[in-house]
Design a protein around this motif. Structure first.
Motif, PDB file in Angstrom:
ATOM      1  N   VAL A 502       1.096  -1.177   0.105  1.00 20.69           N
ATOM      2  CA  VAL A 502      -0.063  -0.023  -0.188  1.00 20.69           C
ATOM      3  C   VAL A 502       0.788   1.045  -0.103  1.00 20.69           C
ATOM      4  N   ALA A 503       0.858   1.886  -1.089  1.00 21.03           N
ATOM      5  CA  ALA A 503       1.810   3.130  -1.196  1.00 21.03           C
ATOM      6  C   ALA A 503       3.250   2.900  -0.742  1.00 21.03           C
ATOM      7  N   GLY A 504       3.784   1.891  -1.416  1.00 17.34           N
ATOM      8  CA  GLY A 504       5.176   1.487  -0.829  1.00 17.34           C
ATOM      9  C   GLY A 504       5.289   0.934   0.354  1.00 17.34           C
ATOM     10  N   HIS A 505       4.349   0.681   1.342  1.00 12.99           N
ATOM     11  CA  HIS A 505       4.237  -0.055   2.549  1.00 12.99           C
ATOM     12  C   HIS A 505       3.841  -1.548   2.334  1.00 12.99           C
ATOM     13  N   ARG A 506       4.721  -2.555   2.944  1.00 12.78           N
ATOM     14  CA  ARG A 506       4.517  -3.812   2.744  1.00 12.78           C
ATOM     15  C   ARG A 506       3.869  -4.199   3.952  1.00 12.78           C
ATOM     16  N   LEU A 507       2.479  -4.807   3.944  1.00 18.03           N
ATOM     17  CA  LEU A 507       1.811  -5.243   4.866  1.00 18.03           C
ATOM     18  C   LEU A 507       1.305  -6.651   4.848  1.00 18.03           C
ATOM     19  N   GLY A 508       1.410  -7.460   5.857  1.00 19.26           N
ATOM     20  CA  GLY A 508       1.002  -8.754   5.827  1.00 19.26           C
ATOM     21  C   GLY A 508      -0.571  -8.757   6.112  1.00 19.26           C
ATOM     22  N   THR A 509      -1.402  -9.558   5.366  1.00 17.36           N
ATOM     23  CA  THR A 509      -2.764  -9.398   5.601  1.00 17.36           C
ATOM     24  C   THR A 509      -3.237  -9.792   7.010  1.00 17.36           C
ATOM     25  N   ARG A 510      -2.178 -10.752   7.546  1.00 18.56           N
ATOM     26  CA  ARG A 510      -2.671 -11.329   8.829  1.00 18.56           C
ATOM     27  C   ARG A 510      -2.431 -10.147   9.789  1.00 18.56           C
ATOM     28  N   GLU A 511      -1.733  -9.216   9.725  1.00 14.54           N
ATOM     29  CA  GLU A 511      -1.556  -8.191  10.757  1.00 14.54           C
ATOM     30  C   GLU A 511      -2.703  -7.456  10.763  1.00 14.54           C
ATOM     31  N   ILE A 512      -3.573  -6.976   9.482  1.00 17.87           N
ATOM     32  CA  ILE A 512      -4.423  -6.402   9.588  1.00 17.87           C
ATOM     33  C   ILE A 512      -5.762  -7.175  10.229  1.00 17.87           C
ATOM     34  N   GLU A 513      -5.690  -8.398   9.781  1.00 16.67           N
ATOM     35  CA  GLU A 513      -6.722  -9.288  10.232  1.00 16.67           C
ATOM     36  C   GLU A 513      -6.828  -9.560  11.749  1.00 16.67           C
ATOM     37  N   GLU A 514      -5.500  -9.553  12.472  1.00 20.00           N
ATOM     38  CA  GLU A 514      -5.438  -9.502  13.787  1.00 20.00           C
ATOM     39  C   GLU A 514      -5.945  -8.354  14.735  1.00 20.00           C
ATOM     40  N   ALA A 515      -5.768  -7.282  13.739  1.00 14.96           N
ATOM     41  CA  ALA A 515      -5.962  -5.989  14.406  1.00 14.96           C
ATOM     42  C   ALA A 515      -7.614  -5.848  14.342  1.00 14.96           C
ATOM     43  N   LEU A 516      -8.228  -6.242  13.249  1.00 17.04           N
ATOM     44  CA  LEU A 516      -9.708  -6.150  13.345  1.00 17.04           C
ATOM     45  C   LEU A 516     -10.217  -7.141  14.219  1.00 17.04           C
ATOM     46  N   SER A 517      -9.637  -8.398  14.322  1.00 15.16           N
ATOM     47  CA  SER A 517     -10.405  -9.300  15.327  1.00 15.16           C
ATOM     48  C   SER A 517     -10.199  -9.029  16.783  1.00 15.16           C
ATOM     49  N   SER A 518      -9.414  -8.129  17.138  1.00 14.89           N
ATOM     50  CA  SER A 518      -9.277  -7.496  18.456  1.00 14.89           C
ATOM     51  C   SER A 518     -10.579  -6.939  18.805  1.00 14.89           C
ATOM     52  N   HIS A 519     -11.478  -6.339  17.898  1.00 19.03           N
ATOM     53  CA  HIS A 519     -12.541  -5.671  17.902  1.00 19.03           C
ATOM     54  C   HIS A 519     -13.683  -6.543  18.503  1.00 19.03           C
ATOM     55  N   ALA A 520     -14.450  -6.284  19.393  1.00 14.06           N
ATOM     56  CA  ALA A 520     -15.308  -7.228  20.168  1.00 14.06           C
ATOM     57  C   ALA A 520     -16.429  -7.856  19.300  1.00 14.06           C
ATOM     58  N   ALA A 521     -16.666  -6.983  18.277  1.00 13.15           N
ATOM     59  CA  ALA A 521     -18.120  -7.291  17.294  1.00 13.15           C
ATOM     60  C   ALA A 521     -17.531  -8.398  16.276  1.00 13.15           C
ATOM     61  N   VAL A 522     -16.180  -8.535  16.148  1.00 11.03           N
ATOM     62  CA  VAL A 522     -15.771  -9.337  15.021  1.00 11.03           C
ATOM     63  C   VAL A 522     -15.410 -10.794  15.355  1.00 11.03           C
ATOM     64  N   ALA A 523     -16.418 -11.638  14.733  1.00  8.50           N
ATOM     65  CA  ALA A 523     -16.104 -13.144  14.907  1.00  8.50           C
ATOM     66  C   ALA A 523     -14.783 -13.757  14.139  1.00  8.50           C
ATOM     67  N   GLU A 524     -14.844 -13.366  12.728  1.00  7.59           N
ATOM     68  CA  GLU A 524     -13.821 -13.554  11.892  1.00  7.59           C
ATOM     69  C   GLU A 524     -13.676 -12.623  10.941  1.00  7.59           C
ATOM     70  N   VAL A 525     -12.439 -12.740  10.075  1.00  9.45           N
ATOM     71  CA  VAL A 525     -12.392 -11.743   9.208  1.00  9.45           C
ATOM     72  C   VAL A 525     -11.069 -12.105   8.124  1.00  9.45           C
ATOM     73  N   ALA A 526     -11.277 -11.765   6.950  1.00  7.58           N
ATOM     74  CA  ALA A 526     -10.205 -12.042   5.839  1.00  7.58           C
ATOM     75  C   ALA A 526      -9.948 -10.792   5.273  1.00  7.58           C
ATOM     76  N   VAL A 527      -8.783 -10.441   5.230  1.00  3.72           N
ATOM     77  CA  VAL A 527      -8.128  -9.136   4.492  1.00  3.72           C
ATOM     78  C   VAL A 527      -7.394  -9.839   3.296  1.00  3.72           C
ATOM     79  N   VAL A 528      -7.764  -8.948   2.217  1.00  2.76           N
ATOM     80  CA  VAL A 528      -7.083  -9.113   0.783  1.00  2.76           C
ATOM     81  C   VAL A 528      -6.701  -7.815   0.321  1.00  2.76           C
ATOM     82  N   GLY A 529      -5.602  -8.042  -0.759  1.00  3.43           N
ATOM     83  CA  GLY A 529      -5.078  -6.797  -1.307  1.00  3.43           C
ATOM     84  C   GLY A 529      -5.811  -6.601  -2.552  1.00  3.43           C
TER      85      GLY A 529
END
Ligand code: ATP
Ligand code: MG
Length: 634
Positions: A502-529
């Motif tokens: 993303v704009a020159g930053h390399r991000l693992g989809t897993r990092e974003i998934e972990e962040a999202l799943s720390s929200h109490a409302a989230v049961a499961e999440v998939a992040v794709v580019g």
């Protein structure tokens, strides 16, 4: 950490000495000469000249001391059948099966393709092959005819062993029409198909190539088939990778190295002792099933529990009741099963007496922190995430509690196992990354015993696929992306395919998934580019909510989306914030519980995902399509 560190260091500095000692765990009919033949890197040959047999080590060797101990406890909640086999009974069944196979012409070096549901005969057939020196290739029973045909053409079996039907969630799946179709599609002509009749589907024995197992079993009831003593590096089996990321690769395994590695893993990682009971809730069609339903527990003299059914039928307490009834000491499954169990009534878990259970192991996909925390608290027992691949055959990363009682680190499957010289490397330069720096997980030559010897029938592909992707280095790439901390703990950040820019930053989809799943409302999440005209790529999140979706209330949904964006901003910075959050009630997964990120990404970019090897529920793909088509305003 010193005990672990020293131990691991020795396995890397002097693999010959280390594995020579470990090799004493198994029986050698003829002792090996050279411990490790390094003459043709990246190929490694372990225990050269040693002769042994996997079936002997898994079964015959135990007859003197544990003939009357249960070797196999089989439970099917699909058919209501429960069967127990002592080591002596298992030995007899394997001899019958081996004699039947031999009568159909199977001999040392032949391939036998096993396309069976979770029935005891699957285990008998695998071990019968090992006994005969035949090479088994187990194809997961959930694969469709085209996938089966592709594997028939690659493996070229002399025999296929199948059954009339599988059963799942109360539904019978006829196998014979699938086998018929696969045989018609395949170019390779398989001479015989051996049919185990479970009496679940209509009699279809009129096909000319089908041979019924039961009458032959009767005929060879008292047969004794001697073990073929194989050179340590002869192939024991071929197993195709799950095919999550593309064309499956035929992983070829050896005999001696595999037996030694599994035996070592049973002490250092799984801490299984002779007489213990181990329940690996997986499928014999996957590598976890090969290693930890069939070979490792038996090699180590345990009782293995084989289960046909889902974790929630007849109800969500079934696995916990199995632990109680069979005094299971070690359990092993995939995080996806736990996410299913987490949704069940907690009383079901509490009602069972789990005092026999020592440890729960989880592998196959990332273990998200909320699920890890839930199950650790619910069980009050160690929960050990472990990371590996079909290619490695046994864990690359785990908490080696049999060496030292290291603490768990949430979100990390632990530290490198003995023999694995693991380095996180910069994808562009091939140089080792500093602590905390993200890169590709690689293994230096030689891979430890138990890992794949080559790609079946294609040495060149072994080198070009696995050993040629890191610049300036001939190292094995896992094609996974991760980061290591100062204590050696590795966190997996996704597959290298899933790393987004993303704009020159390399991000693992897993990092974003972990962040999202720390929200109490989230049961499961998939992040794709997905392609983005401005940033190159942008993250898109597909979220399954814990409670029913706020369908009708756009303001509620907008509020939640803003909260989710903030959660990501806080943990990773706004660069990682998903460009779009799409709510679905189910995510597309393989039958082994892995997210089909490539398929999701294709849909998100308006492409069709193409043919998928297995899918848990095709309706999930349609959901993603529908949610995306929701005016872009989901
Ligand atoms: P293919 O290679 O054909 O695409 P696949 O990689 O899904 O299929 P497997 O060998 O069954 O086939 O899966 C291994 C992969 O699963 C690993 O490379 C990794 O991406 C993921 N994985 C396994 N265990 C873990 C774990 N504990 N944590 C995170 N990821 C894991
Ligand atoms: Mg893979």
């Amino acid at each position: 950490m010193t005990r672990y560190r020293d131990f691991h260091r020795r396995s890397i500095d002097n693999p010959e000495a280390f594995w020579r000692d470990e090799a004493q765990r198994i029986h050698w009919h003829t002792p090996f000469g050279t411990v490790l033949d390094r003459s043709k890197p990246p190929f490694a040959r372990w225990f050269v000249g040693g002769r042994t047999n996997l079936c002997h080590n898994a079964v015959d060797r135990h007859l003197a001391e544990r003939a009357q101990q249960n070797a196999l406890i089989y439970v099917s909640t699909e058919t209501g059948i429960e069967r127990h086999y002592t080591y002596a009974e298992l030995h007899a069944e394997i001899n019958r099966m081996a004699a039947v196979m031999r009568s159909l012409g199977v001999k040392r070096g032949d391939v036998v393709l096993i396309y069976l549901p979770m029935i005891p005969e699957a285990l008998f057939a695998m071990l019968a092959c090992a006994r005969l020196g035949a090479i088994h290739s187990v194809v997961f029973g959930g694969f469709a005819a085209p996938n089966l045909a592709a594997r028939i053409d690659d493996a070229k079996p002399a025999l296929i062993v199948t059954a009339d039907a599988g059963a799942r969630g109360g539904k019978v799946i006829d196998y014979t029409p699938l086998v018929d179709e696969a045989l018609a599609r395949a170019a390779h002509k398989t001479p015989h198909v051996l049919l185990i009749d479970r009496q679940l589907a209509p009699e279809r024995l009129n096909a000319p190539y089908l041979v019924a197992y039961e009458p032959l079993r009767e005929q060879f009831f008292n047969a004794h088939v001697p073990c073929e003593w194989l050179e340590s590096n002869e192939p024991s089996y071929v197993l195709y990778t799950s095919g999550t990321t593309g064309k499956p690769k035929g992983v070829q395994r050896d005999v001696g190295g595999y037996a030694v590695a599994l035996a070592a893993s049973m002490e250092y990682i799984f801490q299984g002792k002779p007489g213990d009971t181990m329940f690996t809730a997986s499928d014999v069609g996957w590598v976890v099933g090969h290693s930890y339903i069939v070979y490792a527990p038996l090699i180590a003299g345990l009782t293995t529990v084989m289960y046909e059914g889902t974790p929630i039928r007849p109800d969500g307490g079934i696995w916990w009741r199995l632990v109680e009834q069979h005094k299971i000491n070690i359990m092993f499954t995939a995080p996806t099963a736990l996410r299913v169990l987490k949704k069940q009534d907690p009383a079901l878990l509490k009602a069972a007496d789990l005092s026999s259970l020592r440890t729960l192991f989880l592998a196959g996909e990332p273990l998200d922190e909320p699920t890890a925390e839930w199950i650790t608290n619910a069980l009050s027992k160690p929960v050990i995430d472990n990371y590996w691949q079909t290619e490695t055959g046994w864990p690359m990363l785990a908490i080696p509690r049999g060496i030292e009682d290291l603490p768990n680190k949430l979100g990390s499957p632990g530290v490198p196992s003995v023999g694995y010289n693991l380095t996180i490397r910069d994808e562009l330069t091939g140089e080792p990354c500093a602590v905390g720096e993200k890169g590709v997980l690689t293994l230096d030559y030689p891979l430890p015993p138990g890992c794949m010897s080559t790609v079946w029938g294609d040495d060149r592909r072994f080198v070009s696929t696995y050993w040629s992707s890191v610049p300036n280095q001939q190292v094995y790439s896992t094609f996974d992306w991760g980061v290591q901390d100062e204590n050696g703990y590795v966190t997996i950040l996704g597959r290298t395919d899933d790393v987004i820019n993303v704009a020159g930053h390399r991000l693992g989809t897993r990092e974003i998934e972990e962040a999202l799943s720390s929200h109490a409302a989230v049961a499961e999440v998939a992040v794709v580019g997905v392609n983005d005209p401005v940033k190159g790529q942008a993250a898109m999140a597909f979220v399954v909510l814990r409670s029913a979706q706020p369908e009708g209330d756009p303001s509620e949904r907008a509020r939640l989306e803003a909260e989710l964006a903030m959660t990501v901003d806080r943990q990773l910075g706004s660069i990682a914030r998903p460009a779009r959050v799409v709510m679905v009630s189910m995510l597309p997964k393989t039958r082994s519980g892995k997210l089909l990120r490539r398929a999701i990404a294709a849909l998100a970019e308006g492409r069709e995902p193409g043919e998928l090897p297995t899918i848990e529920d095709p309706a999930a793909l349609q959901q993603v399509r529908d949610a995306l088509g929701d005016g872009g305003k989901n």
